[in-house]
Scaffold this active site. Structure first.
Site, PDB file in Angstrom:
ATOM      1  N   ASN A  11       0.862  -1.189   0.000  1.00  0.00           N
ATOM      2  CA  ASN A  11       0.000   0.000   0.000  1.00  0.00           C
ATOM      3  C   ASN A  11       0.895   1.235   0.000  1.00  0.00           C
ATOM      4  O   ASN A  11       1.476   1.578   1.022  1.00  0.00           O
ATOM      5  CB  ASN A  11      -0.895  -0.048   1.251  1.00  0.00           C
ATOM      6  CG  ASN A  11      -1.721   1.212   1.429  1.00  0.00           C
ATOM      7  OD1 ASN A  11      -1.845   2.026   0.504  1.00  0.00           O
ATOM      8  ND2 ASN A  11      -2.294   1.378   2.612  1.00  0.00           N
ATOM      9  N   LYS A  13       0.022   4.259  -0.231  1.00  0.00           N
ATOM     10  CA  LYS A  13      -0.652   5.439   0.341  1.00  0.00           C
ATOM     11  C   LYS A  13      -0.424   6.642  -0.590  1.00  0.00           C
ATOM     12  O   LYS A  13      -0.357   6.462  -1.792  1.00  0.00           O
ATOM     13  CB  LYS A  13      -0.165   5.694   1.766  1.00  0.00           C
ATOM     14  CG  LYS A  13      -0.215   4.421   2.609  1.00  0.00           C
ATOM     15  CD  LYS A  13      -0.041   4.647   4.067  1.00  0.00           C
ATOM     16  CE  LYS A  13      -0.110   3.299   4.790  1.00  0.00           C
ATOM     17  NZ  LYS A  13      -0.118   3.406   6.246  1.00  0.00           N
ATOM     18  N   HIS A  91      -9.471   0.937   4.923  1.00  0.00           N
ATOM     19  CA  HIS A  91      -8.180   1.141   5.589  1.00  0.00           C
ATOM     20  C   HIS A  91      -8.393   2.107   6.755  1.00  0.00           C
ATOM     21  O   HIS A  91      -9.208   3.037   6.655  1.00  0.00           O
ATOM     22  CB  HIS A  91      -7.166   1.719   4.590  1.00  0.00           C
ATOM     23  CG  HIS A  91      -5.789   1.770   5.164  1.00  0.00           C
ATOM     24  ND1 HIS A  91      -5.393   2.784   6.005  1.00  0.00           N
ATOM     25  CD2 HIS A  91      -4.736   0.913   5.079  1.00  0.00           C
ATOM     26  CE1 HIS A  91      -4.136   2.550   6.389  1.00  0.00           C
ATOM     27  NE2 HIS A  91      -3.731   1.428   5.837  1.00  0.00           N
ATOM     28  N   GLU A  93      -6.894   4.577   7.770  1.00  0.00           N
ATOM     29  CA  GLU A  93      -6.771   6.018   7.459  1.00  0.00           C
ATOM     30  C   GLU A  93      -8.043   6.536   6.778  1.00  0.00           C
ATOM     31  O   GLU A  93      -8.419   7.696   6.944  1.00  0.00           O
ATOM     32  CB  GLU A  93      -5.520   6.243   6.588  1.00  0.00           C
ATOM     33  CG  GLU A  93      -4.257   6.119   7.435  1.00  0.00           C
ATOM     34  CD  GLU A  93      -3.054   5.536   6.711  1.00  0.00           C
ATOM     35  OE1 GLU A  93      -2.976   5.614   5.472  1.00  0.00           O
ATOM     36  OE2 GLU A  93      -2.174   4.979   7.412  1.00  0.00           O
ATOM     37  N   GLU A 163      -5.372  -5.086  10.569  1.00  0.00           N
ATOM     38  CA  GLU A 163      -4.363  -4.046  10.753  1.00  0.00           C
ATOM     39  C   GLU A 163      -4.641  -3.295  12.054  1.00  0.00           C
ATOM     40  O   GLU A 163      -5.465  -2.368  12.065  1.00  0.00           O
ATOM     41  CB  GLU A 163      -4.412  -3.055   9.586  1.00  0.00           C
ATOM     42  CG  GLU A 163      -4.073  -3.655   8.252  1.00  0.00           C
ATOM     43  CD  GLU A 163      -3.449  -2.620   7.332  1.00  0.00           C
ATOM     44  OE1 GLU A 163      -2.323  -2.833   6.902  1.00  0.00           O
ATOM     45  OE2 GLU A 163      -4.087  -1.581   7.079  1.00  0.00           O
ATOM     46  N   GLY A 169       2.362   2.196  10.704  1.00  0.00           N
ATOM     47  CA  GLY A 169       3.303   3.302  10.541  1.00  0.00           C
ATOM     48  C   GLY A 169       4.020   3.695  11.820  1.00  0.00           C
ATOM     49  O   GLY A 169       4.657   4.745  11.884  1.00  0.00           O
ATOM     50  N   SER A 208       3.367  -2.193  10.293  1.00  0.00           N
ATOM     51  CA  SER A 208       4.816  -2.220  10.503  1.00  0.00           C
ATOM     52  C   SER A 208       5.466  -3.549  10.141  1.00  0.00           C
ATOM     53  O   SER A 208       6.443  -3.963  10.778  1.00  0.00           O
ATOM     54  CB  SER A 208       5.161  -1.804  11.938  1.00  0.00           C
ATOM     55  OG  SER A 208       4.732  -0.471  12.171  1.00  0.00           O
TER      56      SER A 208
END
Ligand code: PGA
Length: 249
Positions: A11, A13, A91, A93, A163, A169, A208
């Protein structure tokens, strides 16, 4: 034993450019990873270019609408037309920064399936939710939103990615045991609706993942691959993660 798809998904992003597409073209060739589906999720404008590489391509989200006056949005059928086969849905985010509710995400999931894209439904708890003992409750809610509205059959030929939000991240990955526990919870939960769909459902771990921790994560019984953010921007690291998935049983 059921043979499930093994997947390594990158991904990007809101990162990457034509130079990164070229670097992937030079370094990442799916054919070198037998039995592994390698998927790259670039920003929308790069879908056409990435689709021409020796990897599969997906979008990071799609609109829940077919077409029309939705400035800035991209519909699923265009993503498909440009050569993508997959899309991420939900996701973290998208859920937090763009306030996408379970209801909207179910509509997006449905739209992806309808046009023929394979959705990867992302689920996961925040740090506060984990500390409050709510991990399973949150994940169950995110999954049942889809199952209640679209039926468990909608998970057939779909993918789930676990996730944990606190691991995305942050460099703080879930331990292989923590991840396995949640993956098993997801599979057991789907199994209560339909055992055969549960046994063939690929469940990816994301948060991560890097070229050093992937081996132990991929060795877990219910982990069928990874959704990789930061490390997918470095072709060498991403390649090492794809190699690790070849060895998964
Ligand atoms: P990360 O991102 O690997 O950088 O933690 C994972 C993701 O957001 O999909």
């Amino acid at each position: 034993m059921t043979q499930r798809k093994r997947i390594v998904a990158g991904n990007w992003k809101m990162n990457g450019n034509l130079a990164l597409v070229q670097a992937f073209s030079d370094n990442i060739k799916s054919d070198e990873f037998p039995g592994v589906e390698v998927i790259v999720f670039p920003p929308f404008p790069l879908i056409s270019d990435v689709s021409k590489l020796n990897v599969l391509c997906g979008s990071q989200t799609v609109s829940e609408h077919d077409a029309g006056a939705y400035t800035g949005e991209v519909n699923a059928s265009l993503v498909l037309e440009l050569g993508a086969h997959y899309t991420l849905i939900g996701h973290s985010e998208r859920r937090t920064l763009f306030k996408e509710s379970n209801e909207v995400l179910v509509a997006k999931f449905d739209k992806a399936k309808t046009v023929g894209l394979t959705p990867i439904l992302c689920v996961g708890e925040s740090e506060a939710e984990r500390e409050g003992g709510l991990t399973e409750k949150v994940i169950a809610e995110q999954l049942t939103a889809v199952i209640d509205k679209l039926g468990v059959a909608s998970l057939k030929d779909s993918v789930v990615a676990y996730e944990p939000v606190w691991a995305i991240g942050t460099g703080k990955t879930a331990s292989p045991e923590q991840a396995q526990q949640v993956h098993k919870f997801i599979r057991d939960m789907v199994s209560q609706y339909d055992e055969s769909i549960a046994s063939t459902l690929p469940i990816l771990y994301g948060g991560s993942v890097n070229d050093e921790n992937c081996d132990l994560l991929f060795a877990q019984a219910d982990i069928d691959g990874g959704l990789i953010g930061g490390a997918s921007l470095k072709p060498e690291s991403f390649k090492r993660i794809c190699e690790s998935a070849v060895g998964m049983v």
